[in-house]
Write an enzyme that holds these catalytic residues in place. Structure first.
Site, PDB file in Angstrom:
ATOM      1  N   ASP A 133     -28.707  29.646 -13.594  1.00 44.12           N
ATOM      2  CA  ASP A 133     -28.435  28.364 -12.928  1.00 44.12           C
ATOM      3  C   ASP A 133     -29.009  28.435 -11.514  1.00 44.12           C
ATOM      4  O   ASP A 133     -28.740  29.384 -10.784  1.00 44.12           O
ATOM      5  CB  ASP A 133     -26.924  28.102 -12.861  1.00 44.12           C
ATOM      6  CG  ASP A 133     -26.648  26.720 -12.316  1.00 44.12           C
ATOM      7  OD1 ASP A 133     -27.106  25.742 -12.926  1.00 44.12           O
ATOM      8  OD2 ASP A 133     -25.995  26.613 -11.256  1.00 44.12           O
ATOM      9  N   ASP A 173       5.553  -6.906 -15.770  1.00 42.69           N
ATOM     10  CA  ASP A 173       5.950  -6.108 -14.600  1.00 42.69           C
ATOM     11  C   ASP A 173       7.030  -6.872 -13.831  1.00 42.69           C
ATOM     12  O   ASP A 173       7.360  -8.030 -14.174  1.00 42.69           O
ATOM     13  CB  ASP A 173       4.738  -5.803 -13.698  1.00 42.69           C
ATOM     14  CG  ASP A 173       4.903  -4.472 -12.946  1.00 42.69           C
ATOM     15  OD1 ASP A 173       5.883  -4.345 -12.192  1.00 42.69           O
ATOM     16  OD2 ASP A 173       4.053  -3.584 -13.106  1.00 42.69           O
ATOM     17  N   GLY A 220       9.389  -9.514 -15.525  1.00 43.97           N
ATOM     18  CA  GLY A 220      10.651  -9.044 -16.106  1.00 43.97           C
ATOM     19  C   GLY A 220      10.902  -7.592 -15.759  1.00 43.97           C
ATOM     20  O   GLY A 220      10.067  -6.945 -15.127  1.00 43.97           O
ATOM     21  N   ASP A 221      12.080  -7.125 -16.212  1.00 43.39           N
ATOM     22  CA  ASP A 221      12.468  -5.740 -15.954  1.00 43.39           C
ATOM     23  C   ASP A 221      12.450  -4.999 -17.290  1.00 43.39           C
ATOM     24  O   ASP A 221      13.169  -5.392 -18.221  1.00 43.39           O
ATOM     25  CB  ASP A 221      13.885  -5.756 -15.341  1.00 43.39           C
ATOM     26  CG  ASP A 221      14.358  -4.358 -14.999  1.00 43.39           C
ATOM     27  OD1 ASP A 221      14.051  -3.417 -15.755  1.00 43.39           O
ATOM     28  OD2 ASP A 221      15.053  -4.209 -13.975  1.00 43.39           O
ATOM     29  N   PHE A 222      11.630  -3.949 -17.412  1.00 42.34           N
ATOM     30  CA  PHE A 222      11.497  -3.326 -18.739  1.00 42.34           C
ATOM     31  C   PHE A 222      12.753  -2.594 -19.199  1.00 42.34           C
ATOM     32  O   PHE A 222      12.870  -2.226 -20.359  1.00 42.34           O
ATOM     33  CB  PHE A 222      10.219  -2.493 -18.896  1.00 42.34           C
ATOM     34  CG  PHE A 222       9.908  -1.427 -17.862  1.00 42.34           C
ATOM     35  CD1 PHE A 222      10.834  -0.477 -17.476  1.00 42.34           C
ATOM     36  CD2 PHE A 222       8.621  -1.360 -17.319  1.00 42.34           C
ATOM     37  CE1 PHE A 222      10.504   0.508 -16.551  1.00 42.34           C
ATOM     38  CE2 PHE A 222       8.274  -0.369 -16.398  1.00 42.34           C
ATOM     39  CZ  PHE A 222       9.230   0.569 -16.004  1.00 42.34           C
ATOM     40  N   ARG A 280       1.018   5.569 -16.734  1.00 48.47           N
ATOM     41  CA  ARG A 280       1.662   6.134 -15.532  1.00 48.47           C
ATOM     42  C   ARG A 280       3.066   5.582 -15.336  1.00 48.47           C
ATOM     43  O   ARG A 280       3.468   5.248 -14.237  1.00 48.47           O
ATOM     44  CB  ARG A 280       0.811   5.840 -14.287  1.00 48.47           C
ATOM     45  CG  ARG A 280      -0.450   6.643 -14.250  1.00 48.47           C
ATOM     46  CD  ARG A 280      -1.102   6.616 -12.905  1.00 48.47           C
ATOM     47  NE  ARG A 280      -1.553   5.300 -12.531  1.00 48.47           N
ATOM     48  CZ  ARG A 280      -1.730   4.895 -11.291  1.00 48.47           C
ATOM     49  NH1 ARG A 280      -1.438   5.699 -10.308  1.00 48.47           N
ATOM     50  NH2 ARG A 280      -2.178   3.697 -11.026  1.00 48.47           N
TER      51      ARG A 280
HETATM   52  N1  SAM Z   1       0.569   0.940 -15.257  1.00 48.86           N
HETATM   53  C1  SAM Z   1      -0.006   0.797 -13.957  1.00 48.86           C
HETATM   54  C2  SAM Z   1      -1.132   1.774 -13.745  1.00 48.86           C
HETATM   55  O1  SAM Z   1      -1.354   2.665 -14.544  1.00 48.86           O
HETATM   56  O2  SAM Z   1      -1.805   1.611 -12.725  1.00 48.86           O
HETATM   57  C3  SAM Z   1       1.017   0.939 -12.841  1.00 48.86           C
HETATM   58  C4  SAM Z   1       1.729   2.232 -12.764  1.00 48.86           C
HETATM   59  S1  SAM Z   1       2.874   2.294 -11.438  1.00 48.86           S
HETATM   60  C5  SAM Z   1       3.055   3.979 -11.205  1.00 48.86           C
HETATM   61  C6  SAM Z   1       4.424   1.828 -12.210  1.00 48.86           C
HETATM   62  C7  SAM Z   1       4.506   0.359 -12.504  1.00 48.86           C
HETATM   63  O3  SAM Z   1       5.749   0.126 -13.166  1.00 48.86           O
HETATM   64  C8  SAM Z   1       4.499  -0.499 -11.260  1.00 48.86           C
HETATM   65  O4  SAM Z   1       3.609  -1.542 -11.419  1.00 48.86           O
HETATM   66  C9  SAM Z   1       5.921  -0.981 -11.177  1.00 48.86           C
HETATM   67  O5  SAM Z   1       6.036  -2.243 -10.564  1.00 48.86           O
HETATM   68  C10 SAM Z   1       6.321  -1.051 -12.625  1.00 48.86           C
HETATM   69  N2  SAM Z   1       7.775  -1.006 -12.803  1.00 48.86           N
HETATM   70  C11 SAM Z   1       8.646  -0.156 -12.228  1.00 48.86           C
HETATM   71  N3  SAM Z   1       9.888  -0.422 -12.644  1.00 48.86           N
HETATM   72  C12 SAM Z   1       9.802  -1.466 -13.488  1.00 48.86           C
HETATM   73  C13 SAM Z   1      10.752  -2.195 -14.254  1.00 48.86           C
HETATM   74  N4  SAM Z   1      12.048  -1.871 -14.221  1.00 48.86           N
HETATM   75  N5  SAM Z   1      10.304  -3.211 -15.033  1.00 48.86           N
HETATM   76  C14 SAM Z   1       8.992  -3.535 -15.061  1.00 48.86           C
HETATM   77  N6  SAM Z   1       8.046  -2.870 -14.370  1.00 48.86           N
HETATM   78  C15 SAM Z   1       8.452  -1.855 -13.587  1.00 48.86           C
END
Ligand code: SAM
Length: 609
Positions: free
Chosen positions: A88, A475, A501-503, A518
């Site tokens: 190399d 989200d 919403g809240d997951f 993530r």
């Molecule tokens: N998935 C995206 C990415 O890969 O870039 C974002 C990852 S970020 C680390 C975590 C995401 O989860 C954020 O957008 C956050 O707002 C969302 N989040 C956290 N708690 C949440 C909840 N209880 N319900 C919905 N979304 C939520």
């Protein structure tokens, strides 16, 4: 003549050159060596920053190239070579390693760096000796070395450089020139072995062969048959050389430095400089220099092609000339900027990588994540000793308050702060989303829901990769209300919609495919199970979940990014591919596949039967 007796020793042996370079082939053919050419498949992707010197990098790359061929041949070619030769060549100038240019601009950058200056050409060579043992086991021993040649370029006009670039010659050559052809006209003088610059240090090679085959005590072959491999079959990161004895280090091999976990000993018994530790000692200063240059928008300023002097940059950002000059020089040493002499003054300009990733407005900009690293991760990591003692996040110590969860602090503050956080998520997602979307063929899914899909960066990339797919980004309301800031202008966005919403609490939109990018690593095990249970219930048979995370290697031995990220001490944890498989299987996803993308994030697909 040293070579002839050596050549006769090689008669009847299967000698293999693990290189596609016609120049190396010619050099060895010209001296009557009989060999086969089997180009190596080893990708030259070793992390240069891990090496104490350019020659270490070249030698390790040569060794990995040769070993890849030595290990492939018994299976693919059904024959075992006796000797495999790998090489190399790298060119170094101003502390930078120049390999082959990727395009004409890159060639121009390399050649203007070399213009009027002396530089070094290093060729690392590895000779792998293969011995077939009983039971068909093969033992591999390596002898490696390097040769340095100093080359001085004449002062060349822009016209000459461009004429040379347009000849096409620079493109497959380390440093962007070939000394044996047109490039010879650029060179004022050569100190050392000319053939080393062409690509193979023939004289040094012959001396080494002589030592190996004529029994000189000076050369010890080092066993390398325990070279470890990563999960995807690629060679592992460079590690402390296994099987290296102090005798070997004190022998002819003392001419090269090694990457060592412990201080190594040289022939005279003195302790060599511990490069790896020195690199780590300075690591925080390098990160901070990147953060400061990004915060001061230095890369944005230097976007205008011709470059600026330190005085001009200082004026534009209203900073001290001495401070700016030091920052710019540090950035040059880190490979983020280039410094070129224009008459009496030095001007600074972005490297190609900086233009691509560090300018705040570029399509693949990491600026948002760098600002987040400076503003949030840096203060958190400042309290790492407490974090380790307490096993918990240091948010309260760093910022004076403890939020309910990771996101609350960023979302329920000023809009500016919220946008900065989203910008950070968006920038990493932009860089990784293409590879995650195409890690598996997902074209069979008509609808997808990106759970915690943030700004939609991942969803837009899925829409690009799969023209038949519609994607809903789910989200928190605080995030969804700002999605218009991140909408791409160069793409039809009609198949990407947003639902707030809240997951943990709300119903998820119906979809064939759920994406969790993530998300899982941030939450405690019980929350991870709540979320996966919910997804599993929402999935119909044939539906799937795609988890995208940095996957740990088995035994938690890497990758470093994941292990360092874990130090932020969130309640969640990093997992390996097999841990994610178990997790998904426990929630009814019976067919689970893992893919390493080679990007920041990997992918795990679980299908519900
Ligand atoms: N998935 C995206 C990415 O890969 O870039 C974002 C990852 S970020 C680390 C975590 C995401 O989860 C954020 O957008 C956050 O707002 C969302 N989040 C956290 N708690 C949440 C909840 N209880 N319900 C919905 N979304 C939520």
């Amino acid at each position: 003549m040293v070579l002839n007796p050596v050549i006769s020793k090689l008669a009847g042996k299967l000698v293999v050159l693990a290189s596609a370079s016609p120049r190396r082939r010619e050099i060895l053919t010209n001296v009557g060596l009989r060999f086969e050419v089997v180009p190596s498949w080893f990708k030259e992707t070793l992390d240069k920053s891990l090496f104490g010197s350019p020659q270490d990098y070249a030698v390790e790359t040569a060794k990995q190239k040769a070993l890849e061929v030595a290990k492939r041949m018994p299976f693919k070619h059904l024959k075992t070579p006796d000797i495999v030769i790998g090489a190399d060549t790298v060119v170094t100038v101003d502390g930078l390693i120049l390999e082959k240019p990727v395009d004409k601009q890159d060639a121009y950058r390399m050649l203007s760096r070399l213009n009027g200056k002396e530089h070094s050409v290093f060729t690392g060579v590895a000779i792998i000796l293969c011995h077939e043992k009983e039971g068909k086991n093969i033992e591999y021993n390596a002898v490696d070395f390097y040769e340095e040649t100093r080359v001085k370029f004449a002062d060349l006009s822009e016209e000459m450089l461009w004429e040379y670039i347009h000849s096409g010659e620079p493109m497959d050559k380390a440093g962007g020139y070939g000394i044996q052809a047109l490039g010879g006209m650029l060179v004022e003088y050569v100190h050392g072995d000319f053939l080393n610059v062409v690509g193979f240090p023939l004289n040094h090679f012959c001396k080494q062969l002589n030592k190996i085959f004529n029994g000189s005590a000076g050369t010890l072959a080092v066993p390398v048959d325990r070279t470890s491999r990563t999960a995807d079959g690629g060679p592992d990161r460079p590690s402390r050389r296994e099987g290296t004895t102090e005798a070997a280090q004190a022998s002819g091999r003392a001419e090269r430095t090694q990457i060592a976990a412990e201080p190594e000993r040289r022939a005279g018994g003195s302790t060599a400089f511990p490069h790896r530790i020195a690199h780590l000692l300075d690591g925080f200063k390098a990160s901070k220099a990147l953060f400061a240059a990004s915060a001061l928008k230095v890369f944005d300023l230097l976007d205008a092609g011709h470059g600026l002097t330190a005085v001009q940059v200082a004026e534009k950002i209203a900073a001290s000339v001495v401070g700016v000059e030091r920052l710019l020089d540090a950035a040059v040493s880190l490979g983020l900027l280039e410094k070129v002499q224009r008459g009496e003054v030095a001007v600074y300009r972005n490297t190609e990588e900086a233009s691509r990733y560090l300018i705040s407005t570029s399509d693949l900009s990491l600026h948002g994540y760098i600002v987040h690293s400076n503003d949030v991760l840096w203060p958190l990591f400042t309290h790492l000793e407490h974090g380790v003692r307490e096993g918990s996040s240091q948010h309260e110590r760093a910022f004076g308050k403890q939020p309910q969860d990771l996101f609350q602090d960023a979302y329920y503050s000023s809009e500016e702060r919220k946008l900065r956080f989203l910008d950070a998520m968006h920038s990493i997602s932009k860089v990784t989303a293409g590879d995650v979307a195409t890690a598996f063929d997902l074209s069979g899914f008509r609808t997808a829901c990106d759970v915690g899909g943030c700004t939609g960066a991942m969803a837009y990339e899925f829409a690009k990769a799969y023209p038949g797919m519609s994607i809903t980004v789910f989200d928190l309301p605080a995030v969804i209300e700002l999605n218009h800031h991140f909408q791409p202008h160069d793409q039809d966005c009609s198949r990407v919609t947003f639902v707030a919403g809240d997951f943990f609490k709300d119903d998820l939109p119906k979809a064939d495919l759920y994406i969790l990018a993530r998300i899982l690593h941030d939450w405690s095990d019980d929350k991870v199970h709540i979320l996966l249970r919910k997804l599993s219930e929402a999935c119909s048979p044939g539906g799937a979940v795609l988890v995208s995370e940095i996957l740990l290697e088995e035994g938690r031995r890497g990758p470093r990014r994941a292990l360092l990220q874990a130090l932020s001490m969130t309640p969640g944890s990093q997992r390996s591919g097999s841990e994610y498989c178990l997790l998904l299987k426990a929630h009814g996803f019976s067919q689970v596949h893992v893919r390493h993308t080679g990007n920041f994030l990997d992918a795990v697909l679980g299908v519900r039967l």
